[in-house]
Write a protein that holds these residues in place. Structure first.
Motif, PDB file in Angstrom:
ATOM      1  N   UNK A 211       0.919  -1.426  -0.065  1.00  0.00           N
ATOM      2  CA  UNK A 211      -0.043  -0.121  -0.037  1.00  0.00           C
ATOM      3  C   UNK A 211       0.732   1.180   0.023  1.00  0.00           C
ATOM      4  N   UNK A 212       0.234   2.365  -0.301  1.00  0.00           N
ATOM      5  CA  UNK A 212       0.755   3.623  -0.014  1.00  0.00           C
ATOM      6  C   UNK A 212       0.204   4.489   0.799  1.00  0.00           C
ATOM      7  N   UNK A 213       0.871   5.281   1.612  1.00  0.00           N
ATOM      8  CA  UNK A 213       0.546   6.261   2.644  1.00  0.00           C
ATOM      9  C   UNK A 213       0.782   7.781   2.157  1.00  0.00           C
ATOM     10  N   UNK A 214      -0.120   8.652   2.414  1.00  0.00           N
ATOM     11  CA  UNK A 214       0.223  10.093   1.858  1.00  0.00           C
ATOM     12  C   UNK A 214      -0.379  11.020   3.036  1.00  0.00           C
TER      13      UNK A 214
ATOM     14  N   UNK B  52      -1.033  17.485  -2.273  1.00  0.00           N
ATOM     15  CA  UNK B  52      -0.261  16.317  -1.854  1.00  0.00           C
ATOM     16  C   UNK B  52       1.193  16.970  -1.229  1.00  0.00           C
ATOM     17  N   UNK B  53       1.441  16.526   0.026  1.00  0.00           N
ATOM     18  CA  UNK B  53       2.742  16.957   0.737  1.00  0.00           C
ATOM     19  C   UNK B  53       3.604  15.711   0.595  1.00  0.00           C
ATOM     20  N   UNK B  54       3.558  14.710   0.869  1.00  0.00           N
ATOM     21  CA  UNK B  54       4.530  13.415   1.067  1.00  0.00           C
ATOM     22  C   UNK B  54       3.775  12.251   0.911  1.00  0.00           C
TER      23      UNK B  54
ATOM     24  N   UNK C 217      -3.638   9.944   4.548  1.00  0.00           N
ATOM     25  CA  UNK C 217      -4.622   9.091   3.544  1.00  0.00           C
ATOM     26  C   UNK C 217      -3.732   7.654   3.279  1.00  0.00           C
ATOM     27  N   UNK C 218      -4.636   6.618   2.841  1.00  0.00           N
ATOM     28  CA  UNK C 218      -4.108   5.480   2.665  1.00  0.00           C
ATOM     29  C   UNK C 218      -4.559   4.888   1.193  1.00  0.00           C
ATOM     30  N   UNK C 219      -3.710   4.069   0.598  1.00  0.00           N
ATOM     31  CA  UNK C 219      -4.266   3.567  -0.904  1.00  0.00           C
ATOM     32  C   UNK C 219      -3.709   2.169  -1.026  1.00  0.00           C
ATOM     33  N   UNK C 220      -4.530   1.244  -1.492  1.00  0.00           N
ATOM     34  CA  UNK C 220      -3.993  -0.208  -1.698  1.00  0.00           C
ATOM     35  C   UNK C 220      -3.316  -0.150  -3.078  1.00  0.00           C
TER      36      UNK C 220
ATOM     37  N   UNK D 155      -8.436   0.266  -7.403  1.00  0.00           N
ATOM     38  CA  UNK D 155      -8.997   1.261  -8.135  1.00  0.00           C
ATOM     39  C   UNK D 155      -8.433   2.575  -8.008  1.00  0.00           C
ATOM     40  N   UNK D 156      -7.573   2.587  -6.785  1.00  0.00           N
ATOM     41  CA  UNK D 156      -6.638   3.914  -6.594  1.00  0.00           C
ATOM     42  C   UNK D 156      -7.534   4.843  -5.701  1.00  0.00           C
ATOM     43  N   UNK D 157      -8.616   4.174  -5.069  1.00  0.00           N
ATOM     44  CA  UNK D 157      -9.327   5.107  -4.081  1.00  0.00           C
ATOM     45  C   UNK D 157      -8.383   5.375  -2.786  1.00  0.00           C
ATOM     46  N   UNK D 158      -8.663   6.662  -2.301  1.00  0.00           N
ATOM     47  CA  UNK D 158      -7.788   7.161  -1.116  1.00  0.00           C
ATOM     48  C   UNK D 158      -8.973   6.981  -0.221  1.00  0.00           C
ATOM     49  N   UNK D 159      -8.452   6.589   1.147  1.00  0.00           N
ATOM     50  CA  UNK D 159      -9.109   6.634   2.362  1.00  0.00           C
ATOM     51  C   UNK D 159      -8.225   7.387   3.236  1.00  0.00           C
ATOM     52  N   UNK D 160      -9.127   8.555   3.776  1.00  0.00           N
ATOM     53  CA  UNK D 160      -8.776   9.682   4.373  1.00  0.00           C
ATOM     54  C   UNK D 160      -9.008   9.339   5.975  1.00  0.00           C
ATOM     55  N   UNK D 161      -8.066   9.971   6.770  1.00  0.00           N
ATOM     56  CA  UNK D 161      -8.214  10.197   8.335  1.00  0.00           C
ATOM     57  C   UNK D 161      -9.224  11.145   8.455  1.00  0.00           C
ATOM     58  N   UNK D 162      -9.494  11.719   9.696  1.00  0.00           N
ATOM     59  CA  UNK D 162     -10.392  12.888   9.894  1.00  0.00           C
ATOM     60  C   UNK D 162      -9.922  14.397   9.820  1.00  0.00           C
ATOM     61  N   UNK D 163      -8.452  14.221   9.813  1.00  0.00           N
ATOM     62  CA  UNK D 163      -7.742  15.513   9.705  1.00  0.00           C
ATOM     63  C   UNK D 163      -7.282  16.033  10.876  1.00  0.00           C
ATOM     64  N   UNK D 164      -6.233  16.975  10.886  1.00  0.00           N
ATOM     65  CA  UNK D 164      -5.660  17.560  12.087  1.00  0.00           C
ATOM     66  C   UNK D 164      -5.346  18.945  11.540  1.00  0.00           C
ATOM     67  N   UNK D 165      -6.106  19.946  12.165  1.00  0.00           N
ATOM     68  CA  UNK D 165      -6.065  21.449  11.881  1.00  0.00           C
ATOM     69  C   UNK D 165      -4.553  21.973  12.391  1.00  0.00           C
ATOM     70  N   UNK D 166      -3.650  22.363  11.811  1.00  0.00           N
ATOM     71  CA  UNK D 166      -2.435  22.879  12.408  1.00  0.00           C
ATOM     72  C   UNK D 166      -2.548  24.537  12.020  1.00  0.00           C
ATOM     73  N   UNK D 167      -2.182  24.927  13.306  1.00  0.00           N
ATOM     74  CA  UNK D 167      -2.041  26.561  13.159  1.00  0.00           C
ATOM     75  C   UNK D 167      -0.780  26.919  13.561  1.00  0.00           C
TER      76      UNK D 167
END
Lengths: 117, 114
Positions: free
Chosen positions: A32-35, A47-49, A93-96, A102-114
């Protein structure tokens, strides 16, 4: 089913300091890939990394680096020398991979950074 | 630099109406996606599209949703009989392949259902 969890809804950091955003995931897949994606107030997803699961070496992109712990299913993002422009929501985000994916991305809930001046 | 574009940037509709959200993916890309983000929540996968057919869809993508690539350049998401809970930001994305190719996201369409 794959899940991605970001346990830090909000974080803040002083300009020029270093901050680490956490992400854990759950999967039975081995390839898998992680993003990490950045979503500034404009809402554009950038995309950051990315990290390939088969690579032991942690990915690095300028001030951004990851700590990938495959056994622990952990994928944290470190931002060094934080800048005001880093203020955004960050999504893990995660992708198998594999022939049938199919390339779909599965996302986490997010972190707001200030980033504070 | 090529980019994914989406129109309109903001769409307001009455509950029960039909809306069409439009996307122009990057020209040499083959894989297309729609995601949605309810305000303040995570980004959720809706559907993936390849070779003129749906390759995967999520539970959110019910019978009211459809996608189409009508002319080889546009990629549309149609929502029939809109509901209040359809209010969200909808993102289109495209990629040249599934892995390891990056998915490029459009700026999003904010859909408001009244």
């Amino acid at each position: 089913a794959q899940t991605v969890t970001q346990s830090q809804p909000e974080m803040s950091v002083q300009e020029a300091e270093t901050v680490t955003l956490s992400c854990t995931y759950d999967t039975s897949e081995s390839n898998y890939y992680l993003f990490w994606y950045k979503q500034p107030p404009s809402r554009q997803m950038i995309l950051v990394i990315r990290q390939e699961a088969y690579k032991q070496q942690n990915a690095t992109e300028n001030r951004f680096s990851v700590n990938f712990q495959k056994a622990a299913k952990s994928f944290s993002l470190k931002i060094s020398d934080s800048q005001l422009g880093d203020t955004a929501m960050y999504f893990c985000a995660f992708r198998v991979t594999g022939y049938s994916n199919t390339g779909k991305l599965i996302f986490g809930q997010g972190t707001t950074l200030q980033v504070k001046p | 630099e090529p980019e994914v574009t989406q129109t309109p940037s903001h769409q307001v509709t009455q509950m029960g109406q039909e809306v069409i959200l439009r996307c122009v993916p990057i020209s040499n890309h083959l894989y297309f996606y729609w995601y949605r983000q309810i305000l303040g929540q995570k980004v959720e996968f809706l559907v993936s599209f390849y070779n003129n057919e749906i390759s995967e869809k999520s539970e959110i993508f019910d019978d009211r949703f459809s996608v189409e690539r009508p002319d080889g350049s546009n990629f549309t998401l149609k929502i029939r009989s809109t509901k209040l809970e359809d209010s969200a930001m909808y993102f289109c994305a495209s990629s040249a392949g599934t892995t390891p190719n990056e998915q490029f996201f459009g700026p999003g369409t904010r859909l408001t259902v009244l």
